[in-house]
Design an enzyme around this catalytic site. Sequence first.
Site, PDB file in Angstrom:
ATOM      1  N   SER A  79      29.721  14.260  99.320  1.00 39.46           N
ATOM      2  CA  SER A  79      30.543  14.322 100.540  1.00 39.46           C
ATOM      3  C   SER A  79      32.007  14.015 100.239  1.00 39.46           C
ATOM      4  O   SER A  79      32.916  14.679 100.758  1.00 39.46           O
ATOM      5  CB  SER A  79      30.006  13.364 101.603  1.00 39.46           C
ATOM      6  OG  SER A  79      29.808  12.080 101.074  1.00 39.46           O
TER       7      SER A  79
ATOM      8  N   HIS B  11      21.305  13.815  99.615  1.00 31.36           N
ATOM      9  CA  HIS B  11      22.480  12.956  99.882  1.00 31.36           C
ATOM     10  C   HIS B  11      22.218  12.212 101.194  1.00 31.36           C
ATOM     11  O   HIS B  11      21.205  11.520 101.311  1.00 31.36           O
ATOM     12  CB  HIS B  11      23.718  13.860  99.913  1.00 31.36           C
ATOM     13  CG  HIS B  11      25.033  13.147  99.854  1.00 31.36           C
ATOM     14  ND1 HIS B  11      25.178  11.832  99.513  1.00 31.36           N
ATOM     15  CD2 HIS B  11      26.305  13.585 100.105  1.00 31.36           C
ATOM     16  CE1 HIS B  11      26.460  11.498  99.543  1.00 31.36           C
ATOM     17  NE2 HIS B  11      27.167  12.547  99.921  1.00 31.36           N
TER      18      HIS B  11
ATOM     19  N   HIS C 230      19.105   7.275  91.683  1.00 32.14           N
ATOM     20  CA  HIS C 230      20.542   7.478  91.924  1.00 32.14           C
ATOM     21  C   HIS C 230      21.167   8.185  90.731  1.00 32.14           C
ATOM     22  O   HIS C 230      20.736   7.982  89.593  1.00 32.14           O
ATOM     23  CB  HIS C 230      21.262   6.138  92.155  1.00 32.14           C
ATOM     24  CG  HIS C 230      22.557   6.317  92.869  1.00 32.14           C
ATOM     25  ND1 HIS C 230      23.741   6.539  92.211  1.00 32.14           N
ATOM     26  CD2 HIS C 230      22.846   6.346  94.202  1.00 32.14           C
ATOM     27  CE1 HIS C 230      24.700   6.685  93.105  1.00 32.14           C
ATOM     28  NE2 HIS C 230      24.197   6.566  94.318  1.00 32.14           N
TER      29      HIS C 230
ATOM     30  N   ARG D 198      23.988  -2.068  98.313  1.00 36.52           N
ATOM     31  CA  ARG D 198      24.007  -1.686  99.741  1.00 36.52           C
ATOM     32  C   ARG D 198      22.593  -1.781 100.318  1.00 36.52           C
ATOM     33  O   ARG D 198      22.403  -2.066 101.486  1.00 36.52           O
ATOM     34  CB  ARG D 198      24.583  -0.277  99.911  1.00 36.52           C
ATOM     35  CG  ARG D 198      26.001  -0.132  99.385  1.00 36.52           C
ATOM     36  CD  ARG D 198      26.442   1.314  99.360  1.00 36.52           C
ATOM     37  NE  ARG D 198      25.571   2.138  98.537  1.00 36.52           N
ATOM     38  CZ  ARG D 198      25.629   3.473  98.484  1.00 36.52           C
ATOM     39  NH1 ARG D 198      26.516   4.124  99.219  1.00 36.52           N
ATOM     40  NH2 ARG D 198      24.811   4.151  97.710  1.00 36.52           N
TER      41      ARG D 198
ATOM     42  N   ASP E 276      19.613   4.342 101.025  1.00 40.31           N
ATOM     43  CA  ASP E 276      18.817   5.004 102.062  1.00 40.31           C
ATOM     44  C   ASP E 276      17.377   4.517 102.138  1.00 40.31           C
ATOM     45  O   ASP E 276      16.612   4.974 102.981  1.00 40.31           O
ATOM     46  CB  ASP E 276      18.825   6.522 101.815  1.00 40.31           C
ATOM     47  CG  ASP E 276      20.225   7.099 101.966  1.00 40.31           C
ATOM     48  OD1 ASP E 276      20.909   6.700 102.921  1.00 40.31           O
ATOM     49  OD2 ASP E 276      20.633   7.912 101.132  1.00 40.31           O
TER      50      ASP E 276
HETATM   51  N1  HAX Z   1      11.377  10.346  93.350  1.00 38.64           N
HETATM   52  C1  HAX Z   1      10.783  11.219  92.500  1.00 38.64           C
HETATM   53  N2  HAX Z   1      11.439  11.782  91.487  1.00 38.64           N
HETATM   54  C2  HAX Z   1      12.696  11.406  91.275  1.00 38.64           C
HETATM   55  C3  HAX Z   1      13.346  10.469  92.082  1.00 38.64           C
HETATM   56  C4  HAX Z   1      12.624   9.935  93.174  1.00 38.64           C
HETATM   57  N3  HAX Z   1      13.179   9.094  94.037  1.00 38.64           N
HETATM   58  N4  HAX Z   1      14.599  10.300  91.613  1.00 38.64           N
HETATM   59  C5  HAX Z   1      14.734  11.112  90.557  1.00 38.64           C
HETATM   60  N5  HAX Z   1      13.579  11.793  90.356  1.00 38.64           N
HETATM   61  C6  HAX Z   1      13.345  12.835  89.390  1.00 38.64           C
HETATM   62  C7  HAX Z   1      14.315  13.995  89.654  1.00 38.64           C
HETATM   63  O1  HAX Z   1      13.847  14.826  90.724  1.00 38.64           O
HETATM   64  C8  HAX Z   1      14.337  14.672  88.316  1.00 38.64           C
HETATM   65  O2  HAX Z   1      13.154  15.447  88.202  1.00 38.64           O
HETATM   66  P1  HAX Z   1      13.153  16.846  87.397  1.00 38.64           P
HETATM   67  O3  HAX Z   1      13.472  16.473  85.999  1.00 38.64           O
HETATM   68  O4  HAX Z   1      11.781  17.353  87.623  1.00 38.64           O
HETATM   69  O5  HAX Z   1      14.217  17.690  88.025  1.00 38.64           O
HETATM   70  C9  HAX Z   1      14.219  13.498  87.341  1.00 38.64           C
HETATM   71  O6  HAX Z   1      13.670  12.407  88.090  1.00 38.64           O
HETATM   72  C10 HAX Z   1      15.563  13.052  86.780  1.00 38.64           C
HETATM   73  O7  HAX Z   1      16.443  12.794  87.861  1.00 38.64           O
HETATM   74  P2  HAX Z   1      17.597  11.691  87.706  1.00 38.64           P
HETATM   75  O8  HAX Z   1      18.498  12.117  86.603  1.00 38.64           O
HETATM   76  O9  HAX Z   1      17.011  10.340  87.636  1.00 38.64           O
HETATM   77  O10 HAX Z   1      18.331  11.781  89.125  1.00 38.64           O
HETATM   78  P3  HAX Z   1      19.496  12.753  89.556  1.00 38.64           P
HETATM   79  O11 HAX Z   1      20.798  12.182  89.127  1.00 38.64           O
HETATM   80  O12 HAX Z   1      19.208  14.161  89.148  1.00 38.64           O
HETATM   81  O13 HAX Z   1      19.363  12.710  91.131  1.00 38.64           O
HETATM   82  C11 HAX Z   1      18.955  11.661  93.191  1.00 38.64           C
HETATM   83  C12 HAX Z   1      19.700  11.572  91.869  1.00 38.64           C
HETATM   84  C13 HAX Z   1      19.480  10.575  94.098  1.00 38.64           C
HETATM   85  C14 HAX Z   1      19.243  13.016  93.848  1.00 38.64           C
HETATM   86  C15 HAX Z   1      17.444  11.492  92.935  1.00 38.64           C
HETATM   87  O14 HAX Z   1      17.197  10.206  92.434  1.00 38.64           O
HETATM   88  C16 HAX Z   1      16.614  11.730  94.179  1.00 38.64           C
HETATM   89  O15 HAX Z   1      16.272  12.876  94.482  1.00 38.64           O
HETATM   90  N6  HAX Z   1      16.273  10.644  94.948  1.00 38.64           N
HETATM   91  C17 HAX Z   1      15.556  10.788  96.198  1.00 38.64           C
HETATM   92  C18 HAX Z   1      16.496  11.252  97.295  1.00 38.64           C
HETATM   93  C19 HAX Z   1      17.489  10.171  97.651  1.00 38.64           C
HETATM   94  O16 HAX Z   1      17.146   9.019  97.824  1.00 38.64           O
HETATM   95  N7  HAX Z   1      18.781  10.559  97.802  1.00 38.64           N
HETATM   96  C20 HAX Z   1      19.836   9.631  98.233  1.00 38.64           C
HETATM   97  C21 HAX Z   1      20.717   9.176  97.102  1.00 38.64           C
HETATM   98  C22 HAX Z   1      21.807   8.244  97.574  1.00 38.64           C
HETATM   99  C23 HAX Z   1      22.789   9.002  98.370  1.00 38.64           C
HETATM  100  O17 HAX Z   1      23.547   9.835  97.907  1.00 38.64           O
HETATM  101  N8  HAX Z   1      22.790   8.789  99.632  1.00 38.64           N
HETATM  102  O18 HAX Z   1      23.556   9.537 100.442  1.00 38.64           O
END
Ligand code: HAX
Length: 437
Positions: A240, A270, A316, A325, A371
């Site tokens: 964002s 996000h 994250h 947070r 979150d």
């Molecule tokens: N549950 C299951 N799998 C997860 C996970 C979770 N909470 N977090 C990461 N992974 C997985 C990813 O999907 C990825 O899988 P693939 O290799 O199959 O693609 C793998 O672990 C490696 O990911 P990463 O490098 O640890 O994480 P990223 O930097 O790619 O992504 C995210 C960060 C926040 C998007 C990710 O942890 C996620 O999807 N979390 C759940 C959604 C979430 O809580 N989002 C909010 C984040 C905070 C925010 O921005 N708020 O606005």
Amino acid sequence: MFLYDNLKAQIPLWRERAAKLVREHADMVIDTVKMSQIYGGMRGVRSLVTDISFVDPAEGIRLRGLTVPQTIDFLPTSDQGTMPYVGGLYYLLLTGEIPSKEQAEEIELEWCKRSDIPPYIFQMLRDIPRDTHPMVMFSQAVLALQPYSAFYKRYHEGMSKEDYWEPALEDALDLTAKLPGIAAYIYNLKYKEGQEPDCANLDYGANFAAMIGVEDQIGYADLARLYFIIHSDHELGNASAHTTHLVSSTLSDIFYAYSAGLNALAGPLHGLANQKGLDWLLGVRDKFGGVPTRNQLREYTWETLNAGQVIPGYGHAVLRVPDPRFMVQLRYAREHFPEDPLIKIAELVFDVVPDVLIEQGKAKNPAPNVDAISGALQYHYGIEGFDFYTVLFGVGRALGVTANYVWARALNQPLERPKSLTTPMLECLVNDTDCKE
Ligand code: HAX
């Protein structure tokens, strides 16, 4: 105005600091880019500059150098509750200085003066189909404020680059002043009738609590202040903030830019994760009729993962520890409503899910992010319509991105334009063959 005078005094010094760095170290290598980063969403590539906040992977966010607990402890507290004035946080983000109570209250007053929303915005929101996602309505309302942009007007009248920051600040104050009223209008339109605004007597958080008609207004006002403060900023690279920064780097104004930023916030990876996080906690509660056992929760977590889904609120892109947070919200819930079953479930999830994610071996960070619990706190106060929760995030996030926006214009940061390559070009680089771009 304290804020204006402070910025006017500081900006020439920061311009000189930035100019000196470029003048004396233009060719210094700050980072290199790996193939995995090009294909991996540019994670970790150090290529942006902001002084508003910094996320340390091992510690979490620092807002102008202050940790989340320090921010809450050091900012002047609203007379109407136990949490700081949101206006004080805005002063801190914009100036880097902890405000006095008078300085914080000056921002609150300035917001009140600027909080009127043109009637056509309400008309437009009423005309949008009622089942539209509230983030769509919110983003459209922000965009529809654009004709009031002071930056747009001054730019087209012919303005010196030196002066960009002044109408940028005007727009930033106008936008942040109007957002709670717009958010509350959307809430009232979709879910529940609230009260008329009363910013003459209520601060940013308390006025929002009144406008959405929540039952426990004093309690919720404190949560609103806390919520807006902790969601305000998280460096410049998050989707964002970065979207807002990119769009405004074309010198389109903050209304265009933050409308786009909100569209990025609306994604489930996000800001929408707070809605998804609550859905998941409620799914646990409904399946087990309350707080499950550890084993039941482990199994439920594996079911979600085996279905190819993520556990919302965990993981994250930058952080490698439990998000402060998250911790501050957990502390708030423990202090104010420890017996709430959803909070008990959130605590159990905090205990169980990280181990499951470690066992699965994919997530680089198995710990909770902001979150994982924010929706449960809103739910406690009876805030209806989970899809509204990202709008709340959007009210808070505006504080950080608009502060960044003012400084980006003050420092005359240029149009953002990274370079892209094609797959054959990368293959050529790998094979070390003679490749033409
Ligand atoms: N549950 C299951 N799998 C997860 C996970 C979770 N909470 N977090 C990461 N992974 C997985 C990813 O999907 C990825 O899988 P693939 O290799 O199959 O693609 C793998 O672990 C490696 O990911 P990463 O490098 O640890 O994480 P990223 O930097 O790619 O992504 C995210 C960060 C926040 C998007 C990710 O942890 C996620 O999807 N979390 C759940 C959604 C979430 O809580 N989002 C909010 C984040 C905070 C925010 O921005 N708020 O606005």
